[in-house]
Design a protein around this motif. Sequence first.
Motif, PDB file in Angstrom:
ATOM      1  N   GLN A   1       0.854  -1.190   0.000  1.00 12.64           N
ATOM      2  CA  GLN A   1       0.000   0.000   0.000  1.00 12.64           C
ATOM      3  C   GLN A   1       0.888   1.238   0.000  1.00 12.64           C
ATOM      4  OE1 GLN A   1      -2.404  -0.356   3.516  1.00 12.64           O
ATOM      5  NE2 GLN A   1      -3.857  -1.796   2.575  1.00 12.64           N
ATOM      6  N   VAL A   2       0.644   2.143  -0.933  1.00 11.27           N
ATOM      7  CA  VAL A   2       1.457   3.362  -1.008  1.00 11.27           C
ATOM      8  C   VAL A   2       0.562   4.571  -0.770  1.00 11.27           C
ATOM      9  CG1 VAL A   2       3.128   4.672  -2.363  1.00 11.27           C
ATOM     10  CG2 VAL A   2       2.871   2.205  -2.765  1.00 11.27           C
ATOM     11  N   ASP A   3       0.795   5.249   0.355  1.00 15.63           N
ATOM     12  CA  ASP A   3       0.030   6.457   0.649  1.00 15.63           C
ATOM     13  C   ASP A   3       0.661   7.670  -0.017  1.00 15.63           C
ATOM     14  OD1 ASP A   3      -1.665   4.949   2.186  1.00 15.63           O
ATOM     15  OD2 ASP A   3      -0.619   5.375   4.068  1.00 15.63           O
ATOM     16  N   HIS A   4       1.984   7.737   0.023  1.00 16.09           N
ATOM     17  CA  HIS A   4       2.707   8.871  -0.561  1.00 16.09           C
ATOM     18  C   HIS A   4       3.959   8.337  -1.224  1.00 16.09           C
ATOM     19  CE1 HIS A   4       0.146  11.193   2.072  1.00 16.09           C
ATOM     20  NE2 HIS A   4       0.643  10.566   3.121  1.00 16.09           N
ATOM     21  N   TYR A   5       4.238   8.814  -2.406  1.00 14.15           N
ATOM     22  CA  TYR A   5       5.465   8.397  -3.089  1.00 14.15           C
ATOM     23  C   TYR A   5       6.618   9.297  -2.677  1.00 14.15           C
ATOM     24  CZ  TYR A   5       3.105   4.959  -5.924  1.00 14.15           C
ATOM     25  OH  TYR A   5       2.415   3.844  -6.326  1.00 14.15           O
ATOM     26  N   PRO A   6       7.716   8.696  -2.236  1.00 11.18           N
ATOM     27  CA  PRO A   6       8.905   9.497  -1.901  1.00 11.18           C
ATOM     28  C   PRO A   6       9.443  10.185  -3.145  1.00 11.18           C
ATOM     29  CG  PRO A   6       9.227   7.154  -1.330  1.00 11.18           C
ATOM     30  CD  PRO A   6       7.936   7.252  -2.067  1.00 11.18           C
ATOM     31  N   ILE A   7      10.146  11.282  -2.963  1.00 11.74           N
ATOM     32  CA  ILE A   7      10.695  12.013  -4.113  1.00 11.74           C
ATOM     33  C   ILE A   7      12.218  11.934  -4.120  1.00 11.74           C
ATOM     34  CG2 ILE A   7       8.739  13.587  -4.289  1.00 11.74           C
ATOM     35  CD1 ILE A   7      10.439  15.754  -2.978  1.00 11.74           C
ATOM     36  N   TRP A   8      12.778  12.288  -5.261  1.00 17.45           N
ATOM     37  CA  TRP A   8      14.232  12.260  -5.442  1.00 17.45           C
ATOM     38  C   TRP A   8      14.937  13.042  -4.330  1.00 17.45           C
ATOM     39  CZ3 TRP A   8      17.344  16.424  -8.073  1.00 17.45           C
ATOM     40  CH2 TRP A   8      18.696  16.078  -8.102  1.00 17.45           C
ATOM     41  N   GLY A   9      15.927  12.427  -3.741  1.00 23.33           N
ATOM     42  CA  GLY A   9      16.720  13.093  -2.717  1.00 23.33           C
ATOM     43  C   GLY A   9      16.144  12.998  -1.322  1.00 23.33           C
TER      44      GLY A   9
ATOM     45  N   ALA B   1      12.406  12.783   7.790  1.00 26.88           N
ATOM     46  CA  ALA B   1      12.289  14.149   8.304  1.00 26.88           C
ATOM     47  C   ALA B   1      11.050  14.316   9.187  1.00 26.88           C
ATOM     48  CB  ALA B   1      12.250  15.135   7.150  1.00 26.88           C
ATOM     49  N   THR B   2       9.949  13.691   8.814  1.00 25.03           N
ATOM     50  CA  THR B   2       8.688  13.962   9.504  1.00 25.03           C
ATOM     51  C   THR B   2       8.101  12.750  10.206  1.00 25.03           C
ATOM     52  OG1 THR B   2       7.329  13.363   7.597  1.00 25.03           O
ATOM     53  CG2 THR B   2       8.128  15.637   7.700  1.00 25.03           C
TER      54      THR B   2
ATOM     55  N   GLU C   1       6.948  22.365  -0.128  1.00 24.30           N
ATOM     56  CA  GLU C   1       6.978  21.000   0.362  1.00 24.30           C
ATOM     57  C   GLU C   1       8.155  20.241  -0.228  1.00 24.30           C
ATOM     58  OE1 GLU C   1       3.539  18.437  -0.395  1.00 24.30           O
ATOM     59  OE2 GLU C   1       5.061  16.880  -0.545  1.00 24.30           O
ATOM     60  N   GLU C   2       8.373  20.438  -1.525  1.00 23.19           N
ATOM     61  CA  GLU C   2       9.460  19.728  -2.187  1.00 23.19           C
ATOM     62  C   GLU C   2      10.805  20.106  -1.578  1.00 23.19           C
ATOM     63  OE1 GLU C   2       9.234  18.885  -6.545  1.00 23.19           O
ATOM     64  OE2 GLU C   2      11.003  20.168  -6.600  1.00 23.19           O
ATOM     65  N   GLN C   3      10.959  21.388  -1.270  1.00 22.50           N
ATOM     66  CA  GLN C   3      12.214  21.842  -0.673  1.00 22.50           C
ATOM     67  C   GLN C   3      12.435  21.224   0.704  1.00 22.50           C
ATOM     68  OE1 GLN C   3      11.347  25.981  -1.113  1.00 22.50           O
ATOM     69  NE2 GLN C   3      12.578  26.204  -2.963  1.00 22.50           N
ATOM     70  N   ILE C   4      11.345  21.094   1.456  1.00 19.24           N
ATOM     71  CA  ILE C   4      11.454  20.483   2.782  1.00 19.24           C
ATOM     72  C   ILE C   4      11.850  19.014   2.655  1.00 19.24           C
ATOM     73  CG2 ILE C   4      10.123  19.746   4.807  1.00 19.24           C
ATOM     74  CD1 ILE C   4       8.419  22.318   4.392  1.00 19.24           C
ATOM     75  N   ARG C   5      11.231  18.356   1.685  1.00 21.15           N
ATOM     76  CA  ARG C   5      11.485  16.924   1.549  1.00 21.15           C
ATOM     77  C   ARG C   5      12.849  16.631   0.939  1.00 21.15           C
ATOM     78  NH1 ARG C   5       6.075  14.575  -1.148  1.00 21.15           N
ATOM     79  NH2 ARG C   5       7.151  12.599  -0.825  1.00 21.15           N
ATOM     80  N   GLN C   6      13.284  17.476  -0.013  1.00 25.33           N
ATOM     81  CA  GLN C   6      14.563  17.207  -0.664  1.00 25.33           C
ATOM     82  C   GLN C   6      15.745  17.772   0.101  1.00 25.33           C
ATOM     83  OE1 GLN C   6      13.823  18.644  -4.805  1.00 25.33           O
ATOM     84  NE2 GLN C   6      14.511  16.601  -5.326  1.00 25.33           N
ATOM     85  N   ARG C   7      15.563  18.941   0.670  1.00 22.92           N
ATOM     86  CA  ARG C   7      16.633  19.615   1.404  1.00 22.92           C
ATOM     87  C   ARG C   7      17.916  19.753   0.589  1.00 22.92           C
ATOM     88  NH1 ARG C   7      15.847  17.180   7.509  1.00 22.92           N
ATOM     89  NH2 ARG C   7      15.977  15.179   6.485  1.00 22.92           N
ATOM     90  N   ILE C   8      17.783  20.289  -0.612  1.00 20.72           N
ATOM     91  CA  ILE C   8      18.970  20.546  -1.433  1.00 20.72           C
ATOM     92  C   ILE C   8      19.786  21.655  -0.769  1.00 20.72           C
ATOM     93  CG2 ILE C   8      19.797  21.351  -3.684  1.00 20.72           C
ATOM     94  CD1 ILE C   8      17.254  20.219  -4.925  1.00 20.72           C
ATOM     95  N   PRO C   9      21.070  21.404  -0.532  1.00 23.93           N
ATOM     96  CA  PRO C   9      21.874  22.423   0.161  1.00 23.93           C
ATOM     97  C   PRO C   9      22.006  23.693  -0.675  1.00 23.93           C
ATOM     98  CG  PRO C   9      23.053  20.321   0.020  1.00 23.93           C
ATOM     99  CD  PRO C   9      21.851  20.213  -0.872  1.00 23.93           C
ATOM    100  N   THR C  10      21.965  24.835  -0.008  1.00 27.01           N
ATOM    101  CA  THR C  10      22.163  26.105  -0.712  1.00 27.01           C
ATOM    102  C   THR C  10      23.601  26.583  -0.556  1.00 27.01           C
ATOM    103  OG1 THR C  10      21.343  27.255   1.243  1.00 27.01           O
ATOM    104  CG2 THR C  10      19.766  26.841  -0.532  1.00 27.01           C
ATOM    105  N   LYS C  11      24.361  25.895   0.279  1.00 24.19           N
ATOM    106  CA  LYS C  11      25.790  26.202   0.426  1.00 24.19           C
ATOM    107  C   LYS C  11      26.583  24.914   0.284  1.00 24.19           C
ATOM    108  CE  LYS C  11      25.106  30.029   3.630  1.00 24.19           C
ATOM    109  NZ  LYS C  11      25.040  30.348   5.063  1.00 24.19           N
TER     110      LYS C  11
END
Lengths: 379, 379
Positions: A156-164, A191-192, B62-72
């Motif tokens: 069961q997939v509630d949310h698909y993880p994203i790149w990174g 993270a959450t 949301e994407e930024q929170i989930r990916q957390r690509i470094p800005t430095k």
Amino acid sequence: MAAAFSCSVSFPFTCSCNRSRYRGKVDIKINASSSSRLHTLDGIDGAGKGSSSLATATELSEEQIRQRIPTKKQLVDTYRQGLIIERGVGYRQTVVVRSYEVGPNKTATLESLFNLFQETALNHVWMSGLLSNGFGATHGMVRNNLIWVVSRMHVQVDHYPIWGEVLEIDTWVGASGKNGMRRDWLIRSQATGITYARATSTWVMMNDKTRRLSKMPEEVRGEISPWFIEKQAIKEDVPEKIVKLDDNATYVNSDLKPKRSDLDMNQHVNNVKYVRWMLETIPDNILESHQLSGIILEYRRECGSSNTVQSLCQPDEDEILTNGVEQSLLKNGYLGSLDSKTYGYTHLLQIKGETRNEEIVRGRTRWRKKFSTVLPYST
Amino acid sequence: MAAAFSCSVSFPFTCSCNRSRYRGKVDIKINASSSSRLHTLDGIDGAGKGSSSLATATELSEEQIRQRIPTKKQLVDTYRQGLIIERGVGYRQTVVVRSYEVGPNKTATLESLFNLFQETALNHVWMSGLLSNGFGATHGMVRNNLIWVVSRMHVQVDHYPIWGEVLEIDTWVGASGKNGMRRDWLIRSQATGITYARATSTWVMMNDKTRRLSKMPEEVRGEISPWFIEKQAIKEDVPEKIVKLDDNATYVNSDLKPKRSDLDMNQHVNNVKYVRWMLETIPDNILESHQLSGIILEYRRECGSSNTVQSLCQPDEDEILTNGVEQSLLKNGYLGSLDSKTYGYTHLLQIKGETRNEEIVRGRTRWRKKFSTVLPYST
């Protein structure tokens, strides 16, 4: 006595194998009745190569040096970013979603999730100190020529993880009947802590030589039962029954021929390919506007490289009706209220035989609309 | 002035994309002369979505929170097990060969190595603090609507890693001509330091809107040139010239049709599929007894989902002769002296056109016998 049939046996996950197997397709006997609903984790073949001497060998083989499979239980593995949890019996691995594991919209593909399930399961056994040279077989299993075969998988997939994105994947095992094992998984956002996906699977043992199902020997029960816990990722009081489709199915994808690149090292089709074949029959408009929220696979028979496969797919009856309604609502701009609706499909993969067809996998998939509702952080 | 042609553009690595792209195949214009030898890293499209505001945004998406690509610039990433090396400009990542990344004999597949090259390259940019929202594009590139396109890839594999083995992958970049970038990789055994594989690639920039090659803007040069070093993983004074095969090639695999599962999120064929199509024309007896020791890919044009592809393959002339000799030696038991012999093949993937065929990729592969000589620890 059940009739035996000759069948090329594949396995559900991409695994290793011994060299002789790779050099040519082999036919092996499977007992028709006992193998029903089974799918051979054939890569475990390699387990038969006698690495049970690992613990006692004074001189390590090259493979042992390179693999460094633990001979004792480990609590932490920094390379795999894994640790033992659940009071010593569960396994947690932290993974980053890799760039090549994502599909549309940077989200992990179902295939990637299946790969991560396999990987964490094997790393769980790796950490346990029980792993022999095969793919998931314990030392006791190797001594008894036993391999794991998966009979059922429910994801069961509630949310698909994203790149990174950083994920935590928990996996653990439990009893399934007298001779089986259940393996469950949970995928969470690191993270959450939000749960993204959950899965449960059922495994039994097969004799590697006779290709017949086996009871769990006491020796093996002694190895693995201390790891069993009751916790379940998906509560299934009565597992959903999957009807067998026939040639009247709405969507039929015939003449699926395994290509060399579809085959695993045993030159057999692997289970990810099964999932692909199943999903390829889903109509484009559903695939483009929906995402899979659940899948059940019942493994019944393997598929060899010379087989021609047919993928059948049937939308649930009420879905067809609703779909028609939805089309008219769409046209009139009233779609919003149906956003949360899901669509169900029944699947069948079968080998086209001259006299009769042979079931490989029965499946059920469920789909929901792609919208911001799939994002766990949306308010 | 060069003639423009309409072509469905794909990209060499499995990448993400924006949603609109995914919903349908699009035709875009490419300048025929300037796009020759190019392959679009089309997933970088997503880079155009304006995430250059990342550094200044007070509220993260949301994407930024989930990916957390470094800005430095980061020196260490514990999740990716990566660190900056080479006096601050190179990147090293420790990886464990996963169970689903291996093929025959538990060794990593060429596809897995390509995936790891992609992953470490992107993580290098990730660590640099330069990564925008796309796949490898810097903030300056996004501001100029530029994406990376790979024109050439050369991989040499001395030893294939095995399941469970811990590897260190180093990657770094250098100048390539006035407007290009070279990216190199080294894969080593973490346990012994033995080099298993090395690779070099050439990249240029393309305007995402006009689909024309672009000079490297000063703004972008300012971002990336501080990361350039001279070191080369593979010394190539004069890159091997790859002849163009014609329909007289010895092996021809026609009617290759991209399936849904062969397509990336942009519904375009990805470059791993190219490698697969190339390797599928190699005769079975070579594939079973040999392993690939080297591959060169020259990307010339993309392939869309509606194209029909033809894979041509031609063994080197002297190889055919030697192969004949070897067959007779094999029969007479004199094979040993030829164990170190390699076989060369020339490849061509082309789109079958009504009036003429269009080159997608030219390739060269080199193969050596599978034996214990491939194991680095053998004495």
